[in-house]
Design an enzyme around this catalytic site. Sequence first.
Site, PDB file in Angstrom:
ATOM      1  N   ASP A  35       0.829  -1.204   0.000  1.00 61.78           N
ATOM      2  CA  ASP A  35       0.000   0.000   0.000  1.00 61.78           C
ATOM      3  C   ASP A  35       0.868   1.261   0.000  1.00 61.78           C
ATOM      4  O   ASP A  35       1.975   1.265   0.546  1.00 61.78           O
ATOM      5  CB  ASP A  35      -0.890  -0.013   1.250  1.00 61.78           C
ATOM      6  CG  ASP A  35      -2.054   0.951   1.142  1.00 61.78           C
ATOM      7  OD1 ASP A  35      -2.361   1.404   0.025  1.00 61.78           O
ATOM      8  OD2 ASP A  35      -2.651   1.266   2.183  1.00 61.78           O
ATOM      9  N   HIS A  52       2.996   3.332  -8.841  1.00 62.82           N
ATOM     10  CA  HIS A  52       2.755   1.915  -9.114  1.00 62.82           C
ATOM     11  C   HIS A  52       3.952   1.284  -9.820  1.00 62.82           C
ATOM     12  O   HIS A  52       4.321   0.145  -9.535  1.00 62.82           O
ATOM     13  CB  HIS A  52       1.502   1.754  -9.969  1.00 62.82           C
ATOM     14  CG  HIS A  52       0.242   2.168  -9.276  1.00 62.82           C
ATOM     15  ND1 HIS A  52      -0.110   1.705  -8.028  1.00 62.82           N
ATOM     16  CD2 HIS A  52      -0.753   3.011  -9.662  1.00 62.82           C
ATOM     17  CE1 HIS A  52      -1.268   2.233  -7.666  1.00 62.82           C
ATOM     18  NE2 HIS A  52      -1.673   3.034  -8.635  1.00 62.82           N
ATOM     19  N   LEU A 146      10.757 -20.884  -3.598  1.00 66.31           N
ATOM     20  CA  LEU A 146       9.766 -19.937  -3.107  1.00 66.31           C
ATOM     21  C   LEU A 146       8.544 -19.899  -4.023  1.00 66.31           C
ATOM     22  O   LEU A 146       8.674 -19.822  -5.243  1.00 66.31           O
ATOM     23  CB  LEU A 146      10.380 -18.537  -3.024  1.00 66.31           C
ATOM     24  CG  LEU A 146       9.410 -17.379  -2.754  1.00 66.31           C
ATOM     25  CD1 LEU A 146       8.901 -17.426  -1.313  1.00 66.31           C
ATOM     26  CD2 LEU A 146      10.079 -16.036  -3.035  1.00 66.31           C
TER      27      LEU A 146
END
Length: 255
Positions: A35, A52, A146
């Site tokens: 965020d 972004h 991962l």
Amino acid sequence: MLQRLKALFGKASAKPTSPALDPEAIPKHIAIIMDGNGRWAKNRGLPRMAGHHSGMKTVKRITMAADRLGVKYLTLYAFSTENWKRPKAEVEFLMKLPQEFLSIELKELIENNVQVRMMGHKGDLPDHTLKAVEEAIAQTANNDGLVLNFALNYGSRKEMIEAVRDIGQAVSEGKLSPADIDESTMEAHLLSAGIPDPDLLIRTSGELRLSNFMLWQLAYSEMWFTDVYWPEFTEEHFYEAVREYQRRGRRYGGL
């Protein structure tokens, strides 16, 4: 109240330092609400899209940090079902980011044995977005390192409603008895099926809410919040969150 909540859930210091971490107590699954991209850009006189785009670079940085620590699953809240309410130009830009990120980073993700997954509602995604993600999933399917799990067009309430509908349908068809419905039944019908619940949730930008993210799965997760905007979130902040996680006792309702 704000100070009390931050003290309760964990709060980042202004200048994080590299912690000594216990390799035997690394969270198996870390989920992050990324965020603050827009506010980071606004503070610099830049358009929201610049935030972004900068946040996309943080995704790479934190993915590699998680991999080095030995985290098994990293779930990133990339786009929520509510984010469609944003201006059309911003949504279109956000829908292009997965394609750009994966075109640049997929080779290195493969080299590092990372497996890409997606958790979300595929139906509303543009073809170019879905195609890029599905190609990455296919190309990394055999990797066993991962798991980089993108929550893309994801909403927890919708997820749970659809799970309940599926379970109800199974009951109506006689495939499942109501008496046999338990937590494992619900979990098997969630979008996160096959992925363990997060041990640690991180949220950046100073907000103290879950924003319709993994409401079922976060029931016993440790939570850690920081005022740092996502584009500024570094490996040091990430390590600090893990260090705080290691300080806590996880009793799951016991003593």
